[in-house]
Design a protein around this motif. Structure first.
Motif, PDB file in Angstrom:
ATOM      1  N   LYS A  93      -5.334   7.835  -2.235  1.00 37.81           N
ATOM      2  CA  LYS A  93      -4.404   7.242  -3.198  1.00 37.81           C
ATOM      3  C   LYS A  93      -4.906   5.886  -3.689  1.00 37.81           C
ATOM      4  O   LYS A  93      -4.792   5.578  -4.872  1.00 37.81           O
ATOM      5  CB  LYS A  93      -3.012   7.081  -2.573  1.00 37.81           C
ATOM      6  CG  LYS A  93      -2.301   8.392  -2.296  1.00 37.81           C
ATOM      7  CD  LYS A  93      -2.032   9.160  -3.572  1.00 37.81           C
ATOM      8  CE  LYS A  93      -1.383  10.496  -3.297  1.00 37.81           C
ATOM      9  NZ  LYS A  93      -1.319  11.350  -4.493  1.00 37.81           N
ATOM     10  N   ARG A  94      -5.471   5.102  -2.790  1.00 43.32           N
ATOM     11  CA  ARG A  94      -6.001   3.796  -3.194  1.00 43.32           C
ATOM     12  C   ARG A  94      -7.193   3.939  -4.142  1.00 43.32           C
ATOM     13  O   ARG A  94      -7.329   3.197  -5.107  1.00 43.32           O
ATOM     14  CB  ARG A  94      -6.421   2.980  -1.962  1.00 43.32           C
ATOM     15  CG  ARG A  94      -5.247   2.419  -1.201  1.00 43.32           C
ATOM     16  CD  ARG A  94      -5.734   1.602  -0.007  1.00 43.32           C
ATOM     17  NE  ARG A  94      -4.626   1.025   0.709  1.00 43.32           N
ATOM     18  CZ  ARG A  94      -4.064  -0.149   0.426  1.00 43.32           C
ATOM     19  NH1 ARG A  94      -4.529  -0.865  -0.577  1.00 43.32           N
ATOM     20  NH2 ARG A  94      -3.070  -0.615   1.141  1.00 43.32           N
ATOM     21  N   LYS A 124      -6.282   4.814  -7.775  1.00 42.82           N
ATOM     22  CA  LYS A 124      -5.622   3.829  -8.616  1.00 42.82           C
ATOM     23  C   LYS A 124      -6.596   3.266  -9.621  1.00 42.82           C
ATOM     24  O   LYS A 124      -7.748   2.976  -9.284  1.00 42.82           O
ATOM     25  CB  LYS A 124      -5.057   2.694  -7.749  1.00 42.82           C
ATOM     26  CG  LYS A 124      -3.766   3.045  -7.048  1.00 42.82           C
ATOM     27  CD  LYS A 124      -3.237   1.853  -6.310  1.00 42.82           C
ATOM     28  CE  LYS A 124      -1.926   2.219  -5.617  1.00 42.82           C
ATOM     29  NZ  LYS A 124      -1.413   1.091  -4.820  1.00 42.82           N
TER      30      LYS A 124
END
Length: 196
Positions: free
Chosen positions: A191-192, A195
């Motif tokens: 998820k990081r 981004k």
């Protein structure tokens, strides 16, 4: 065949498909309780039935996963039969070791294929995986390989130690917590990285 009978067979098959993963996951606890309370005369037939049902009902999203699921069931059947023939209950403890070895083989061999296993799974949801996604899934596959080496080694240690309570605690609890932890960490990292 009547509609009622067809529906009953479908219901049994669906129940088996749902119940079998639960039974396999609960294997360490089932063996621990079974050896402690019932003995091999009851435990062995129950395990054989569970593994045969798993063999007959397992369907994976990929051919590799289907083969792996069936190989796990065959490994379980072989260990139970060997345990009965040798009258050696400790053979039942080696199932988690076999599972880790099979998972390591599955993930490691995919590193030499055009797509790693994690990449193939990722492409089920995201067919147009970008190049950085391909690199990432390869790294994740390598991390899982390392995990299965470590997890399988400790599972083997618990077998050789001969303490069934320790074996059940690690293989039926701690091991699953570590798998969940690794999956959680990977999800956060993914998820990081996604981004903008």
């Amino acid at each position: 065949m009547s509609e009622t009978r067809r529906f009953s067979l479908q219901l049994v098959a669906a129940s088996a498909r749902w119940a079998m993963p639960v039974a396999i996951i609960a294997y360490p606890v089932a063996v621990w309780c079974g050896l402690k309370n019932w003995g091999m005369s009851i435990l062995a037939p129950l395990l054989i039935i569970a593994f045969i049902l798993r063999l007959l009902t397992f369907r994976g999203k990929l051919n590799q996963l289907t083969f792996f699921g069936k190989a796990m069931a065959v490994a379980g059947i072989v260990l139970v039969i060997t345990s009965v023939l040798l009258r050696e209950t400790s053979m039942l403890l080696y199932y988690p070791v076999a599972v880790n070895f099979l998972l390591l083989s599955l993930f490691f061999s995919s590193l030499f294929a055009r797509q790693s296993l994690v990449e193939r799974l990722a492409r089920l949801n995201e067919p147009d995986l970008p190049p950085e996604g391909v690199v990432y899934t390869r790294r994740v596959t390598q991390v899982w390989c390392l995990f299965f080496v470590c997890n399988g080694s400790f599972a083997l240690y618990t077998c050789l130690k001969g303490d069934v309570s320790l074996w059940a605690l690690y293989n039926g609890g701690i091991s699953y917590l570590l798998i969940g932890l690794l999956m959680g960490i990977e999800w956060i990292v993914r998820k990081r990285l996604r981004k903008p």
